[in-house]
Design a protein around this motif. Structure first.
Motif, PDB file in Angstrom:
ATOM      1  N   THR A  33      47.089  36.496  60.520  1.00 27.47           N
ATOM      2  CA  THR A  33      47.042  37.633  62.055  1.00 27.47           C
ATOM      3  C   THR A  33      46.183  38.427  62.573  1.00 27.47           C
ATOM      4  OG1 THR A  33      49.462  38.311  62.921  1.00 27.47           O
ATOM      5  CG2 THR A  33      49.059  39.554  60.804  1.00 27.47           C
ATOM      6  N   TYR A  34      46.435  38.998  63.481  1.00 23.78           N
ATOM      7  CA  TYR A  34      45.265  40.314  64.027  1.00 23.78           C
ATOM      8  C   TYR A  34      45.650  41.612  63.543  1.00 23.78           C
ATOM      9  CZ  TYR A  34      42.874  36.861  67.507  1.00 23.78           C
ATOM     10  OH  TYR A  34      42.805  35.974  68.581  1.00 23.78           O
ATOM     11  N   ASP A  35      44.604  42.006  62.924  1.00 27.40           N
ATOM     12  CA  ASP A  35      44.908  43.538  62.512  1.00 27.40           C
ATOM     13  C   ASP A  35      44.066  44.797  63.227  1.00 27.40           C
ATOM     14  OD1 ASP A  35      45.668  45.066  60.863  1.00 27.40           O
ATOM     15  OD2 ASP A  35      43.443  45.066  59.315  1.00 27.40           O
ATOM     16  N   HIS A  36      45.357  45.131  64.162  1.00 25.16           N
ATOM     17  CA  HIS A  36      45.181  46.296  65.175  1.00 25.16           C
ATOM     18  C   HIS A  36      46.337  47.282  65.064  1.00 25.16           C
ATOM     19  CE1 HIS A  36      41.291  43.725  67.490  1.00 25.16           C
ATOM     20  NE2 HIS A  36      42.191  42.321  67.120  1.00 25.16           N
ATOM     21  N   ALA A  49      52.146  45.655  62.751  1.00 22.60           N
ATOM     22  CA  ALA A  49      51.515  46.105  61.667  1.00 22.60           C
ATOM     23  C   ALA A  49      50.930  45.102  61.313  1.00 22.60           C
ATOM     24  CB  ALA A  49      51.198  47.676  60.744  1.00 22.60           C
ATOM     25  N   ALA A  50      49.628  44.435  60.565  1.00 20.78           N
ATOM     26  CA  ALA A  50      49.496  43.147  59.903  1.00 20.78           C
ATOM     27  C   ALA A  50      49.619  43.145  58.604  1.00 20.78           C
ATOM     28  CB  ALA A  50      47.713  43.297  60.593  1.00 20.78           C
ATOM     29  N   VAL A  51      49.827  44.832  57.623  1.00 17.19           N
ATOM     30  CA  VAL A  51      50.162  44.402  56.278  1.00 17.19           C
ATOM     31  C   VAL A  51      51.177  44.023  56.266  1.00 17.19           C
ATOM     32  CG1 VAL A  51      50.021  45.603  54.159  1.00 17.19           C
ATOM     33  CG2 VAL A  51      47.746  45.232  55.632  1.00 17.19           C
ATOM     34  N   THR A  68      43.963  38.605  57.406  1.00 19.87           N
ATOM     35  CA  THR A  68      44.022  39.134  58.412  1.00 19.87           C
ATOM     36  C   THR A  68      42.951  38.312  58.714  1.00 19.87           C
ATOM     37  OG1 THR A  68      42.090  39.679  56.715  1.00 19.87           O
ATOM     38  CG2 THR A  68      44.768  40.908  57.251  1.00 19.87           C
ATOM     39  N   ALA A  71      40.477  42.532  59.896  1.00 17.92           N
ATOM     40  CA  ALA A  71      40.600  43.748  58.958  1.00 17.92           C
ATOM     41  C   ALA A  71      39.169  44.116  59.463  1.00 17.92           C
ATOM     42  CB  ALA A  71      41.005  43.529  57.591  1.00 17.92           C
ATOM     43  N   ARG A  76      40.371  51.027  59.321  1.00 16.23           N
ATOM     44  CA  ARG A  76      40.169  51.176  57.884  1.00 16.23           C
ATOM     45  C   ARG A  76      39.858  52.154  56.895  1.00 16.23           C
ATOM     46  NH1 ARG A  76      45.987  49.082  57.180  1.00 16.23           N
ATOM     47  NH2 ARG A  76      46.319  47.342  58.683  1.00 16.23           N
ATOM     48  N   LEU A  81      43.458  49.971  52.102  1.00 17.05           N
ATOM     49  CA  LEU A  81      43.032  48.193  52.331  1.00 17.05           C
ATOM     50  C   LEU A  81      43.231  47.823  50.626  1.00 17.05           C
ATOM     51  CD1 LEU A  81      43.373  46.313  55.173  1.00 17.05           C
ATOM     52  CD2 LEU A  81      40.581  46.352  54.584  1.00 17.05           C
TER      53      LEU A  81
END
Length: 296
Positions: A33-36, A49-51, A68, A71, A76, A81
């Motif tokens: 998944t994208y982390d933005h 949120a990705a996490v 991710t 990331a 971050r 992280l």
């Protein structure tokens, strides 16, 4: 050749969990998944949120690797992280893969209220970001003083299940980034994209693979142990233009030396829109070609 899937963190979990479960049961190697904070492809759309999404995905999957893509230092810091990633690795019983990148110059780069970074500072920050993240995930206690990032007795207990740490894949399209990938990473990620209109995507990937090979040689990295990942969806031809395009791309790039092709779950109104039935047909054909499709 392996096939991965990006599931954008747009849907509420009551719906999204079905996507992760389907990916797990279908034969994909990885689900990313994208982390933005806010993604430029859907600047006004929903975005989770990705996490926590990956943590939830760990609970509804059993086999597939989760990660991710990617990331970045844009918002971050390596210490929190690393703690988040350690926890996801635990929740998933050692199925975490970590994609990292230097980050773009879009909304995420300014969301914390900082002034824009120069290209040089962004690259310098990224090297230090990866260096500290690597140290944190390898050691129970880390202290570090860099130009941009620091850690003071940062504890990472009980540590990751994967040893010495989960694999790190470095997104890079230039010589400096590829050198970083070879020196500190377990793999490399590319979009196969060029800003030169006279160069097509296969030519870009071929040039990048040659640069990467040189970097691996310089650092004495075993070529067979290093993973090369191509993220589709940013060039021609679109992977779901017809059912045969994705299998054809897998054969083409596999022969060039790519180890994993990653596609996107289709979402209308984004660069990754595609017919749902055609998407499933193409994916199943691709997974069968790679020998990872589930039995009929």
């Amino acid at each position: 050749m392996r096939v991965g899937l990006v599931i954008l963190p747009t849907d509420r979990w009551s719906e999204a969990h079905h996507q992760w479960e389907w990916a797990d049961s279908t034969g994909f190697r990885t689900a990313w998944t994208y982390d933005h904070i806010r993604w430029g492809g859907m600047p006004d759309g929903p975005w989770h949120a990705a996490v926590p999404v990956l943590a939830a995905a760990a609970g509804v999957t059993e086999r597939i690797k989760l990660g991710t893509l990617v990331a970045t230092p844009n918002f971050r810091h390596p210490v929190p992280l690393a703690k988040d990633l350690m926890t996801i690795d635990d929740f998933s019983a050692g199925r975490l893969s970590i994609g990292v990148g230097s980050g773009g110059v879009g909304r995420d780069s300014l969301v914390l209220g900082n002034p824009p970074w120069s290209a040089r500072e962004r690259a310098d920050r990224f090297e230090e970001f990866v260096e500290l993240l690597d140290l944190l995930l390898r050691h129970a206690d880390t202290s570090f003083a860099g130009e941009y990032y620091a850690a003071h007795e940062a504890r990472m207990l009980p540590g990751t299940i994967q040893s010495p740490r989960p694999p790190i894949y470095v997104a890079a399209d230039g010589a400096r980034g590829m050198d970083l990938a070879a020196r500190m990473g377990d793999g490399w990620i590319t979009l196969g994209r060029s800003f030169r209109e006279d160069v097509n995507m296969p030519e870009v990937v071929a040039e990048q693979l040659a640069q990467l090979s040189d970097a691996l040689d310089r650092h004495g990295v075993d070529d067979a142990s290093f993973t090369r990942v191509l993220l589709l969806g940013f060039g021609d031809p679109p992977p779901f233009a017809s059912a045969g395009v994705l299998p054809s791309l897998i054969e083409q790039y596999g022969e060039m030396g790519i180890d994993e092709i990653v596609v996107h779950w289709p979402i209308a109104g984004t660069p990754f829109a595609a017919d749902a039935d055609l998407f499933e047909e193409a994916v199943l054909a691709a997974l069968e070609l790679c020998g990872t499709a589930p039995p009929p």
